[in-house]
Design a protein around this motif. Structure first.
Motif, PDB file in Angstrom:
ATOM      1  N   ALA A 100      39.577  38.479  53.105  1.00 40.08           N
ATOM      2  CA  ALA A 100      38.216  38.602  52.567  1.00 40.08           C
ATOM      3  C   ALA A 100      38.235  39.593  51.405  1.00 40.08           C
ATOM      4  N   GLY A 101      38.767  39.154  50.275  1.00 42.25           N
ATOM      5  CA  GLY A 101      38.943  40.063  49.139  1.00 42.25           C
ATOM      6  C   GLY A 101      40.302  40.743  49.236  1.00 42.25           C
ATOM      7  N   SER A 102      40.850  41.141  48.075  1.00 45.11           N
ATOM      8  CA  SER A 102      42.175  41.777  48.114  1.00 45.11           C
ATOM      9  C   SER A 102      42.103  43.181  48.700  1.00 45.11           C
ATOM     10  N   THR A 103      40.893  43.727  48.816  1.00 39.04           N
ATOM     11  CA  THR A 103      40.717  45.024  49.476  1.00 39.04           C
ATOM     12  C   THR A 103      41.378  45.023  50.853  1.00 39.04           C
ATOM     13  N   GLU A 104      41.303  43.895  51.550  1.00 40.06           N
ATOM     14  CA  GLU A 104      41.910  43.830  52.890  1.00 40.06           C
ATOM     15  C   GLU A 104      43.426  43.994  52.834  1.00 40.06           C
ATOM     16  N   VAL A 105      44.041  43.418  51.804  1.00 40.80           N
ATOM     17  CA  VAL A 105      45.501  43.554  51.680  1.00 40.80           C
ATOM     18  C   VAL A 105      45.846  45.022  51.404  1.00 40.80           C
ATOM     19  N   LEU A 106      45.079  45.620  50.489  1.00 41.92           N
ATOM     20  CA  LEU A 106      45.333  47.026  50.148  1.00 41.92           C
ATOM     21  C   LEU A 106      45.146  47.922  51.368  1.00 41.92           C
ATOM     22  N   SER A 107      44.114  47.612  52.168  1.00 44.04           N
ATOM     23  CA  SER A 107      43.860  48.463  53.334  1.00 44.04           C
ATOM     24  C   SER A 107      44.959  48.293  54.374  1.00 44.04           C
ATOM     25  N   SER A 126      44.666  55.406  38.986  1.00 40.22           N
ATOM     26  CA  SER A 126      44.812  53.987  39.286  1.00 40.22           C
ATOM     27  C   SER A 126      43.821  53.644  40.388  1.00 40.22           C
ATOM     28  N   PHE A 127      43.813  52.372  40.793  1.00 40.40           N
ATOM     29  CA  PHE A 127      42.805  51.929  41.754  1.00 40.40           C
ATOM     30  C   PHE A 127      43.005  52.633  43.105  1.00 40.40           C
ATOM     31  N   PRO A 128      41.983  53.327  43.624  1.00 40.82           N
ATOM     32  CA  PRO A 128      42.221  54.235  44.753  1.00 40.82           C
ATOM     33  C   PRO A 128      42.100  53.640  46.159  1.00 40.82           C
ATOM     34  N   ILE A 170      51.604  49.609  42.208  1.00 39.80           N
ATOM     35  CA  ILE A 170      51.555  49.362  40.761  1.00 39.80           C
ATOM     36  C   ILE A 170      50.395  48.407  40.490  1.00 39.80           C
ATOM     37  N   CYS A 171      49.375  48.903  39.842  1.00 41.23           N
ATOM     38  CA  CYS A 171      48.228  48.068  39.509  1.00 41.23           C
ATOM     39  C   CYS A 171      48.441  47.584  38.071  1.00 41.23           C
ATOM     40  N   ASN A 172      48.683  46.292  37.920  1.00 46.44           N
ATOM     41  CA  ASN A 172      49.023  45.771  36.592  1.00 46.44           C
ATOM     42  C   ASN A 172      48.277  44.474  36.290  1.00 46.44           C
ATOM     43  N   ASN A 174      46.248  47.905  34.825  1.00 47.60           N
ATOM     44  CA  ASN A 174      45.818  49.039  35.636  1.00 47.60           C
ATOM     45  C   ASN A 174      44.306  49.276  35.547  1.00 47.60           C
ATOM     46  N   ASN A 175      43.698  49.489  36.686  1.00 49.60           N
ATOM     47  CA  ASN A 175      42.316  49.932  36.769  1.00 49.60           C
ATOM     48  C   ASN A 175      42.359  51.430  37.098  1.00 49.60           C
ATOM     49  N   PRO A 176      41.787  52.322  36.324  1.00 48.18           N
ATOM     50  CA  PRO A 176      40.723  52.131  35.334  1.00 48.18           C
ATOM     51  C   PRO A 176      41.166  52.059  33.872  1.00 48.18           C
ATOM     52  N   VAL A 201      52.233  45.172  43.985  1.00 52.26           N
ATOM     53  CA  VAL A 201      51.746  44.945  42.614  1.00 52.26           C
ATOM     54  C   VAL A 201      50.371  44.305  42.726  1.00 52.26           C
ATOM     55  N   ASP A 202      49.360  45.047  42.307  1.00 60.49           N
ATOM     56  CA  ASP A 202      47.974  44.571  42.390  1.00 60.49           C
ATOM     57  C   ASP A 202      47.657  43.837  41.083  1.00 60.49           C
ATOM     58  N   GLU A 203      47.483  42.520  41.195  1.00 56.30           N
ATOM     59  CA  GLU A 203      47.263  41.690  40.000  1.00 56.30           C
ATOM     60  C   GLU A 203      45.806  41.209  39.900  1.00 56.30           C
ATOM     61  N   ALA A 204      44.879  42.087  40.284  1.00 60.42           N
ATOM     62  CA  ALA A 204      43.457  41.692  40.305  1.00 60.42           C
ATOM     63  C   ALA A 204      42.970  41.180  38.942  1.00 60.42           C
ATOM     64  N   TYR A 205      43.543  41.711  37.849  1.00 58.19           N
ATOM     65  CA  TYR A 205      43.035  41.367  36.506  1.00 58.19           C
ATOM     66  C   TYR A 205      44.042  40.546  35.703  1.00 58.19           C
ATOM     67  N   ILE A 206      45.067  40.008  36.355  1.00 57.88           N
ATOM     68  CA  ILE A 206      46.177  39.383  35.616  1.00 57.88           C
ATOM     69  C   ILE A 206      45.721  38.230  34.725  1.00 57.88           C
ATOM     70  N   SER A 234      37.766  37.619  42.892  1.00 63.44           N
ATOM     71  CA  SER A 234      36.570  38.406  42.554  1.00 63.44           C
ATOM     72  C   SER A 234      36.374  38.613  41.054  1.00 63.44           C
ATOM     73  N   LYS A 235      37.436  38.502  40.272  1.00 59.42           N
ATOM     74  CA  LYS A 235      37.333  38.914  38.867  1.00 59.42           C
ATOM     75  C   LYS A 235      37.215  37.688  37.952  1.00 59.42           C
ATOM     76  N   ALA A 236      38.331  37.166  37.426  1.00 63.42           N
ATOM     77  CA  ALA A 236      38.228  36.058  36.459  1.00 63.42           C
ATOM     78  C   ALA A 236      37.562  34.821  37.067  1.00 63.42           C
ATOM     79  N   LEU A 242      31.666  36.397  47.153  1.00 62.90           N
ATOM     80  CA  LEU A 242      32.114  35.458  48.193  1.00 62.90           C
ATOM     81  C   LEU A 242      33.234  36.061  49.051  1.00 62.90           C
ATOM     82  N   ARG A 243      33.869  37.094  48.570  1.00 67.23           N
ATOM     83  CA  ARG A 243      34.905  37.834  49.291  1.00 67.23           C
ATOM     84  C   ARG A 243      36.099  36.964  49.662  1.00 67.23           C
ATOM     85  N   ILE A 244      36.959  36.740  48.699  1.00 67.45           N
ATOM     86  CA  ILE A 244      38.222  36.060  49.008  1.00 67.45           C
ATOM     87  C   ILE A 244      39.335  36.528  48.060  1.00 67.45           C
TER      88      ILE A 244
HETATM   89  C1  LIG Z   1      42.634  46.727  40.868  1.00 63.37           C
HETATM   90  C2  LIG Z   1      41.739  46.195  41.922  1.00 63.37           C
HETATM   91  N1  LIG Z   1      42.285  45.719  43.048  1.00 63.37           N
HETATM   92  C3  LIG Z   1      41.534  45.230  44.039  1.00 63.37           C
HETATM   93  C4  LIG Z   1      40.158  45.205  43.939  1.00 63.37           C
HETATM   94  C5  LIG Z   1      39.375  44.705  45.108  1.00 63.37           C
HETATM   95  O1  LIG Z   1      38.796  43.507  44.839  1.00 63.37           O
HETATM   96  P1  LIG Z   1      38.331  42.487  45.957  1.00 63.37           P
HETATM   97  O2  LIG Z   1      38.392  43.147  47.287  1.00 63.37           O
HETATM   98  O3  LIG Z   1      36.959  42.103  45.562  1.00 63.37           O
HETATM   99  O4  LIG Z   1      39.311  41.351  45.876  1.00 63.37           O
HETATM  100  C6  LIG Z   1      39.534  45.690  42.786  1.00 63.37           C
HETATM  101  C7  LIG Z   1      38.072  45.693  42.660  1.00 63.37           C
HETATM  102  O5  LIG Z   1      37.469  46.177  41.754  1.00 63.37           O
HETATM  103  C8  LIG Z   1      40.350  46.200  41.750  1.00 63.37           C
HETATM  104  O6  LIG Z   1      39.837  46.704  40.623  1.00 63.37           O
END
Ligand SMILES: Cc1ncc(COP(=O)(O)O)c(C=O)c1O
Length: 374
Positions: A100-107, A126-128, A170-172, A174-176, A201-206, A234-236, A242-244
Motif C-alpha cells: 500500500a504505497g512504497s512507504t510500506e517497503v521502506l518501513s 534524503s527521504f526520512p 539511496i534515493c535516486n 533524491n528527495n528533497p 534504491v528508492d526510485e519513487a521519481y525515476i 503515487s508520483k508520475a 490510491l496507495r499502491i
Molecule cells: C522518495 C520517496 N519515497 C517514497 C515515498 C512514499 O510514497 P508512497 O508511500 O506514496 O508510495 C515518497 C513520498 O513522497 C518519496 O518522496
C-alpha cells in the motif's frame, strides 16, 4: 534477512507505532484539515510532490469497473499485477512485493535493520521515512553529506561503510534535492558494496528523471542479491491517494519481507491494484504528465533566474531552491495564502517546491515574489 526473536519484534513494533502516532499522523491531520483538493477552494498543494494530473482516465475507469468486486480480497489482481510487472522487467513474479504505497517497503526495511540494532547508512538530506521507522525500532543512522551541488556522494558513502552497516539507502533521484546520480556510477557503486550489506534504491521519481526507467537498478536484482528497489504509483502515475507501490528484489528478500508484511500482502485493495494494472502501460498519459511537469518546472526556473536565486536542476516533480533570499517565514506566510510548500528542519538553506499545473505555478510565483529580499 536475519531472524528475530518474537519478544523483540513485539516490543519494537509497539514503539514504532506509537512514535508514528506522535510524529507522522499529526502532520497528516494538520494538512488534511486545511482543504483536500489542489484546485478547489484555491488551495495550491506544492508540498507533497503529488501529480496534479492523475490518475489516468484508464485508471479511473478501472476503479469504477472493479469497485463492485470489493467484496473479494485482491489476491487474484495482485497476482495479475505481479505477472505484468515481471514480464515488463524480464523478471519473475517472486521478485515483486505489492504494497500500500512504497512507504510500506521502506518501513519493513527500516524495522528490519532496527530489530537487529544495525546501522542505516544514508546520504543526507534524503527521504526520512525509512530512517524514522528504523530509528524507532533501534537502528542507528549514519548520515553522509551530499556533494556541494546537492548530489549523492557515492564515493563518500562507500568510504563510510562500517562493520555495523546493515543497509544503505539511496534515493535516486533524491528527495528533497531533486538531483540524480549517473547510472553507470550507481551500478559500479552497488557492485562495490559488500554483499552482506543491503542496498535500498528508492526510485519513487525515476519516471521523471533524465533516462527514465532506463536508469533503473531493477535489471540487477538477480545478480545482486542485496539490492531492494522501491517503486510507487503515487508520483508520475498520479495515484497517491490510491496507495499502491512495490518492491523489486531477489526472491529471498521478497519472501523475508512478505513474512513480516503487516497486511500479509493484502494491505492494498482491489481498486488500487486495478488502477495500477490499467495505467501501467498508459504511456500517453505518463508522457503527458512528464511533459506538463517540465512546463511547470520551467515557470519556476524562469522566476528564480529572474531574481538571481539558485536551485538544483531537477530530475523530479519538485525543485530544491535556495532560501536565503526569501523572508525567513516564507513557508508559513505562503501557507496563510493557501500555498503549501515544504521546508524540513534539516533543509537549512533550502525550500522544496512541488510542481503543480502551470496555472498554479504562475500563482505561486506571483505570491512568493513579495517575500524575495535583497
Ligand atoms: C522518495 C520517496 N519515497 C517514497 C515515498 C512514499 O510514497 P508512497 O508511500 O506514496 O508510495 C515518497 C513520498 O513522497 C518519496 O518522496
Amino acid at each position: 534477512m536475519k531472524d528475530l526473536t518474537r519478544r523483540k519484534w513485539l516490543q519494537n513494533s509497539l514503539l514504532a507505532s506509537s512514535a508514528f502516532l506522535i510524529s507522522g499522523s499529526q502532520t497528516l491531520l494538520a494538512d488534511t484539515k486545511l482543504k483536500s483538493d489542489s484546485t478547489n477552494n484555491g488551495l495550491i498543494r506544492l508540498n507533497w510532490n503529488e501529480n496534479p494530473y492523475g490518475p489516468s482516465p484508464r485508471a479511473i475507469q478501472a476503479v469504477n469497473d472493479v469497485i463492485v468486486n470489493s467484496n473479494r480480497y485482491p489476491d487474484a489482481l495482485i497476482a495479475e499485477l505481479k505477472e505484468l510487472l515481471a514480464s515488463d522487467h524480464g523478471l519473475q513474479k517472486i521478485n515483486f512485493l505489492i504494497t500500500a504505497g512504497s512507504t510500506e517497503v521502506l518501513s519493513l526495511l527500516g524495522q528490519h535493520v532496527g530489530l537487529m540494532n544495525g546501522e542505516i547508512l544514508t546520504p543526507y538530506p534524503s527521504f526520512p521515512t525509512m530512517l524514522r521507522f528504523g530509528e524507532t525500532c533501534g537502528a542507528s543512522i549514519r548520515k553522509v553529506d551530499l556533494t556541494v551541488d546537492h548530489k549523492i556522494d557515492l564515493k563518500a558513502v562507500l568510504d563510510a561503510i562500517s562493520e555495523k552497516t546493515e543497509l544503505i539507502f539511496i534515493c535516486n533521484p533524491n528527495n528533497p534535492t531533486s538531483t540524480e546520480v549517473d547510472h553507470e556510477e550507481l551500478v559500479s557503486f552497488c557492485k562495490s558494496v559488500p554483499s552482506e550489506v543491503l542496498i535500498c534504491v528508492d526510485e519513487a521519481y525515476i519516471e521523471y528523471s533524465k533516462n527514465g526507467l532506463k536508469g533503473s537498478m531493477a535489471p540487477y536484482v538477480d545478480e545482486m542479491s542485496n539490492l531492494v528497489i522501491c517503486r510507487t504509483f503515487s508520483k508520475a502515475y498520479g495515484m497517491a491517494g490510491l496507495r499502491i507501490g512495490y518492491a523489486i528484489s531477489h526472491s529471498d528478500n521478497i519472501v523475508a519481507m512478505a513474512i513480516r508484511h503487516p497486511g500479509w500482502e493484502l494491505s492494498t485493495g482491489v481498486a488500487p491494484v486495478a488502477a495500477a494494472l490499467a495505467s501501467y502501460n498508459d504511456v500517453g498519459f505518463l508522457n503527458k504528465c512528464i511533459s506538463k511537469n517540465e512546463e511547470g518546472r520551467q515557470i519556476v526556473y524562469d522566476a528564480m533566474d529572474r531574481w538571481g536565486i539558485g536551485y538544483s536542476p531537477s530530475s523530479t516533480n519538485f525543485i530544491y531552491v535556495e532560501s536565503s533570499r526569501f523572508q525567513k517565514d516564507v513557508v508559513s506566510k505562503l501557507r496563510k495564502e493557501n500555498v503549501l510548500i515544504t521546508k524540513w528542519p534539516d533543509m537549512k538553506d533550502h525550500i522544496r517546491i512541488s510542481i503543480g499545473k502551470p496555472d498554479e505555478m504562475r500563482i505561486f510565483v506571483n505570491r512568493i515574489e513579495q517575500y524575495v529580499i535583497g
